[in-house]
Every structure is written in C-alpha cells, then in structure tokens.
Scaffold this active site. Structure first.
Site, PDB file in Angstrom:
ATOM      1  CB  CYS A 102      -0.931   0.014   1.201  1.00  0.00           C
ATOM      2  SG  CYS A 102      -1.901  -1.488   1.327  1.00  0.00           S
ATOM      3  CG  HIS A 120      -3.446   3.103   2.695  1.00  0.00           C
ATOM      4  ND1 HIS A 120      -3.874   2.809   1.427  1.00  0.00           N
ATOM      5  CD2 HIS A 120      -3.495   1.932   3.380  1.00  0.00           C
ATOM      6  CE1 HIS A 120      -4.176   1.525   1.352  1.00  0.00           C
ATOM      7  NE2 HIS A 120      -3.952   0.970   2.527  1.00  0.00           N
ATOM      8  CG  ASN A 138      -6.742  -1.398   1.523  1.00  0.00           C
ATOM      9  OD1 ASN A 138      -6.023  -0.863   0.680  1.00  0.00           O
ATOM     10  ND2 ASN A 138      -6.262  -1.945   2.625  1.00  0.00           N
TER      11      ASN A 138
HETATM   12  O1  UT7 Z   1      -3.858  -1.669   3.660  1.00  0.00           O
HETATM   13  C1  UT7 Z   1      -2.910  -2.301   4.448  1.00  0.00           C
HETATM   14  C2  UT7 Z   1      -3.085  -1.972   5.872  1.00  0.00           C
HETATM   15  N1  UT7 Z   1      -4.260  -2.590   6.369  1.00  0.00           N
HETATM   16  C3  UT7 Z   1      -4.851  -2.109   7.417  1.00  0.00           C
HETATM   17  O2  UT7 Z   1      -4.429  -1.109   7.914  1.00  0.00           O
HETATM   18  C4  UT7 Z   1      -6.021  -2.868   7.983  1.00  0.00           C
HETATM   19  C5  UT7 Z   1      -6.026  -2.744   9.486  1.00  0.00           C
HETATM   20  N2  UT7 Z   1      -7.045  -3.514  10.165  1.00  0.00           N
HETATM   21  C6  UT7 Z   1      -8.374  -3.265  10.054  1.00  0.00           C
HETATM   22  O3  UT7 Z   1      -8.797  -2.438   9.283  1.00  0.00           O
HETATM   23  C7  UT7 Z   1      -9.290  -4.018  10.999  1.00  0.00           C
HETATM   24  O4  UT7 Z   1      -8.523  -4.702  11.948  1.00  0.00           O
HETATM   25  C8  UT7 Z   1     -10.247  -5.010  10.290  1.00  0.00           C
HETATM   26  C9  UT7 Z   1     -11.334  -4.225   9.587  1.00  0.00           C
HETATM   27  C10 UT7 Z   1      -9.480  -5.866   9.318  1.00  0.00           C
HETATM   28  C11 UT7 Z   1     -10.934  -5.885  11.329  1.00  0.00           C
HETATM   29  O5  UT7 Z   1     -11.606  -5.114  12.299  1.00  0.00           O
HETATM   30  P1  UT7 Z   1     -11.399  -5.429  13.857  1.00  0.00           P
HETATM   31  O6  UT7 Z   1     -12.250  -4.489  14.588  1.00  0.00           O
HETATM   32  O7  UT7 Z   1      -9.926  -5.376  14.134  1.00  0.00           O
HETATM   33  O8  UT7 Z   1     -11.999  -6.875  13.983  1.00  0.00           O
HETATM   34  P2  UT7 Z   1     -11.290  -8.220  14.482  1.00  0.00           P
HETATM   35  O9  UT7 Z   1     -10.323  -8.710  13.480  1.00  0.00           O
HETATM   36  O10 UT7 Z   1     -10.808  -8.030  15.892  1.00  0.00           O
HETATM   37  O11 UT7 Z   1     -12.529  -9.214  14.508  1.00  0.00           O
HETATM   38  C12 UT7 Z   1     -13.632  -9.008  15.387  1.00  0.00           C
HETATM   39  C13 UT7 Z   1     -14.715 -10.046  15.112  1.00  0.00           C
HETATM   40  C14 UT7 Z   1     -14.175 -11.487  15.031  1.00  0.00           C
HETATM   41  O12 UT7 Z   1     -15.147 -12.325  15.600  1.00  0.00           O
HETATM   42  P3  UT7 Z   1     -14.972 -12.884  17.112  1.00  0.00           P
HETATM   43  O13 UT7 Z   1     -13.670 -13.642  17.102  1.00  0.00           O
HETATM   44  O14 UT7 Z   1     -14.936 -11.671  17.969  1.00  0.00           O
HETATM   45  O15 UT7 Z   1     -16.189 -13.733  17.282  1.00  0.00           O
HETATM   46  C15 UT7 Z   1     -14.109 -11.764  13.553  1.00  0.00           C
HETATM   47  O16 UT7 Z   1     -14.233 -13.130  13.253  1.00  0.00           O
HETATM   48  O17 UT7 Z   1     -15.301  -9.787  13.815  1.00  0.00           O
HETATM   49  C16 UT7 Z   1     -15.300 -11.001  13.043  1.00  0.00           C
HETATM   50  N3  UT7 Z   1     -15.209 -10.655  11.630  1.00  0.00           N
HETATM   51  C17 UT7 Z   1     -16.289 -10.433  10.854  1.00  0.00           C
HETATM   52  N4  UT7 Z   1     -17.599 -10.488  11.109  1.00  0.00           N
HETATM   53  C18 UT7 Z   1     -18.448 -10.201  10.086  1.00  0.00           C
HETATM   54  C19 UT7 Z   1     -14.099 -10.474  10.904  1.00  0.00           C
HETATM   55  N5  UT7 Z   1     -14.431 -10.155   9.639  1.00  0.00           N
HETATM   56  C20 UT7 Z   1     -15.772 -10.114   9.585  1.00  0.00           C
HETATM   57  C21 UT7 Z   1     -16.706  -9.833   8.570  1.00  0.00           C
HETATM   58  N6  UT7 Z   1     -18.020  -9.884   8.855  1.00  0.00           N
HETATM   59  N7  UT7 Z   1     -16.310  -9.503   7.311  1.00  0.00           N
END
Ligand code: UT7
Length: 332
Positions: A118, A259, A289
C-alpha cells in the site's frame, strides 16, 4: 527545508481509473458470512470496484496512465521513466510496467515495477523525484495500481470484504524550489512481514504446487487487528516527522490524504495530527482498500472535487505490507 537547493519534482498531471463493476456490502452478504452493518461500522466501506471478467491489471494501468499523461499534456515519448507500484502483478515475468509500455506509448522510458504494497505509490514518488533531482530524468510517470480481487479468498470474510481494484497515476516534471514534492520519508520493518502477506505463488510455494493451493497459500492474508494498531502509530509518527522537517503546522495543510484502508484508522490519525474533518480526504466508503492505487486515486478524486488545486499543500501518508509506511508533503 533541506531539499530547497535541489530541483524538486512537481506533479503536473493526475489520472485515475476504477473498474465499472460495483460490489456492495449487500452483495457480499450473499457470498460470505458477513453483514453490511459489520463492514460499515468496522471499516467505513460501503462498496468497492471489481474488475470484470477478461479485465486485468494492465487495463487499469493503461487507462490511469493515459489519463494522467493527457491531463499533463505530455507526449508519451517524452517519458524517461515509468514506475509502476503494484502488489498484484499481471504475471510474474515480465514486469507489468514493461507489458503496458507499448499501450501507453512511453517507448523511450525505462519501465519497472516497485513492490511496497500500500506504500508503493509513495515509495515510487520518492524514486521518481530522485531521478528528477539529479537531472537524469525530465519526465516520470508514476502509477499505483492493483487488481486485488483476483488475489482474494472469497470464503475468508476477514479479508475479502476489505479490498477493491483501481489505478491512479501522476506525471512528475522538474519544479521550482518551494513547489512539488517538498519532503518524503519512507520506512520498512520486515520483522512484521507476516502481518499482511500472500505466502503462496512464489519460489517457496510455487504457483504450480497443488499442496500450496490446497493449503490456501496463494491468497492475501492479514492479521487485521494487530495491523490496525501499528498502522495508527506509524502513520501518525511519519506524518508528524514530515511536517516537522518542513516546518509546518497542521493548520497549514490544505488536505491530508491518508491511505484508505479503514475509516477508523483515518479518523484516529486525523485526530492525533489535530486536523479538522474538512482537512481529511476520505473515499474508502466508495472504493475500499485499493492498496498502491489508494493515494493516487484519492488525489485525482480530490482534484476533481475541487478540494485540491494549484498551490494546495497536501500531506499524503501510506501504510501497508512489509510492513512499509511513507509520507509525502506536496505543494501542487
Ligand atoms: O492496507 C494495508 C493496511 N491494512 C490495514 O491497515 C487494515 C487494518 N485492520 C483493520 O482495518 C481491521 O482490523 C479489520 C477491519 C481488518 C478488522 O476489524 P477489527 O475491529 O480489528 O476486527 P477483528 O479482526 O478483531 O474481529 C472481530 C470479530 C471477530 O469475531 P470474534 O472472534 O470476535 O467472534 C471476527 O471473526 O469480527 C469477526 N469478523 C467479521 N464479522 C463479520 C471479521 N471479519 C468479519 C466480517 N463480517 N467480514
């Protein structure tokens, strides 16, 4: 400013291309266990663009590159360097920059790809401006483009809802002191290489390996939550470093173009930099993204929306796989 004694590189043209096909959060609900509500509240994304069948990276690159050259009023034969930032190449050999050379008509340019995920566009701006500063190049075409949706595992809800396809381009020419790319800082920390990766498809797990495919290795993987924290910290630090080096305050900025990975990251960084909402450009809701395409697409849209014009002071900061991060201060 320590760069003021050198020739600066000025952005004299911008262009972008997004594929026509729109994939909404509602569409994704029918494909994988997710919801519009989860995607919107966790990422700010509402929809993203996806290449059509038969379309691939070169199509996006060619359209964005042509648009930027036309915007600059530059004859493609005058381009000395074509630098293409991408993590989603058309094919492993040759470089995608070489494949698009004939279609872009940049027949006198040395053409190569840059792999910095990115941060690739900002890294490439830095490479381009060095060649202009030394006088070795007079015209540089820098393109950031991704066809990420071809590298996604559409059964993995933690990644497939995040990314989109697109391309953006900028033409660089020598500028007078005080205009153009005033500062750039770039960083890499390879100890975080595992946070965003595609383990398969290279020489360790070759594309021909059935075991690699069965193990799901040739797909983008991200440890999102850990990445989030490093992203906020790194983007804030490097943006402040660039502003300090240039001797400017937050209030001096006309626009901050971060970004576009996640609205919550953008807002957290904007707050830490003490910027107003009006100073921060956001299009992640519309495009998701798009990795290396993120910043040049945003710059082009900001220009088209009248939020960036001649004289604007813009800070553009990127973060991504590597990990890599980079920030550039540009006077348009
Ligand atoms: O471009 C390169 C750089 N990239 C970034 O900077 C991305 C940085 N990270 C993020 O943007 C976020 O961490 C995400 C959007 C990827 C994820 O958000 P989060 O608030 O960090 O969620 P998480 O990974 O902690 O997941 C929370 C919950 C999990 O369920 P449990 O374990 O709490 O039951 C996931 O399984 O959300 C669940 N989950 C989803 N649920 C519905 C993960 N993806 C999804 C989804 N739909 N698409």
């Amino acid at each position: 400013m320590h760069d003021s004694f050198r020739t600066t590189a000025k952005i004299v043209g911008l262009g972008a291309y997004l594929p026509e096909r729109v994939l909404t959060n509602r569409d994704l609900e029918a494909m994988v266990d997710t919801s519009d509500e989860w995607i919107r509240t966790r990422t700010g994304i509402r929809e993203r663009r996806v290449v059509a069948e038969g379309e691939a990276l070169v199509d996006l690159v060619t359209r964005a590159g042509r648009a930027a050259l036309a915007d600059a009023g530059v004859d493609p034969r005058e381009v000395d360097l074509l630098i293409l930032a991408t993590a989603t190449v058309e094919q492993p050999i040759p470089a995608t920059a070489a494949i698009v050379q004939p279609a872009l008509g940049v027949v006198n340019a040395a053409c190569f790809d840059v792999s910095a995920a990115c941060s690739g566009f900002t890294y490439s701006l830095n490479v381009g401006r060095q060649f202009i500063a030394t006088g070795e190049a007079k015209t540089v075409l820098v393109i950031g483009a991704e066809c990420l949706t071809r590298y996604l595992d559409w059964t993995d809800r933690t990644t497939c809802v995040l990314f989109g396809d697109g391309a953006g381009a900028a033409v660089l020419r020598p500028g007078a002191p005080g205009e153009g790319i005033l500062q750039i800082r770039w960083r890499t920390d390879g100890s975080y290489a595992d946070l965003i990766s595609m383990p398969g498809g290279g020489c360790r797990y070759p594309p021909s390996s059935l075991a690699s495919i069965e193990a799901g290795l040739p797909f983008i993987k991200m440890r999102g939550n850990e990445t989030f924290k490093v992203a906020v910290r790194s983007l804030t630090e490097i943006s402040l470093e660039v502003m300090e080096a240039a001797g400017i305050a937050a209030a001096d900025l006309d626009l901050f173009i971060p970004h576009q990975a996640n609205l919550r990251i953008i807002q957290a960084v904007g707050k830490r930099l003490e910027l107003t909402d009006d100073q921060v450009f956001v299009n992640v809701d519309r495009v998701g993204n798009t990795s290396a395409a993120s910043i040049p697409v945003a710059m082009t849209q900001a220009r088209d929306e009248g939020r960036l014009g001649p004289g604007s002071l813009v800070l553009a900061s990127a973060f991504g796989g590597g990990l890599t991060w980079a920030s550039s201060l540009i006077r348009f």
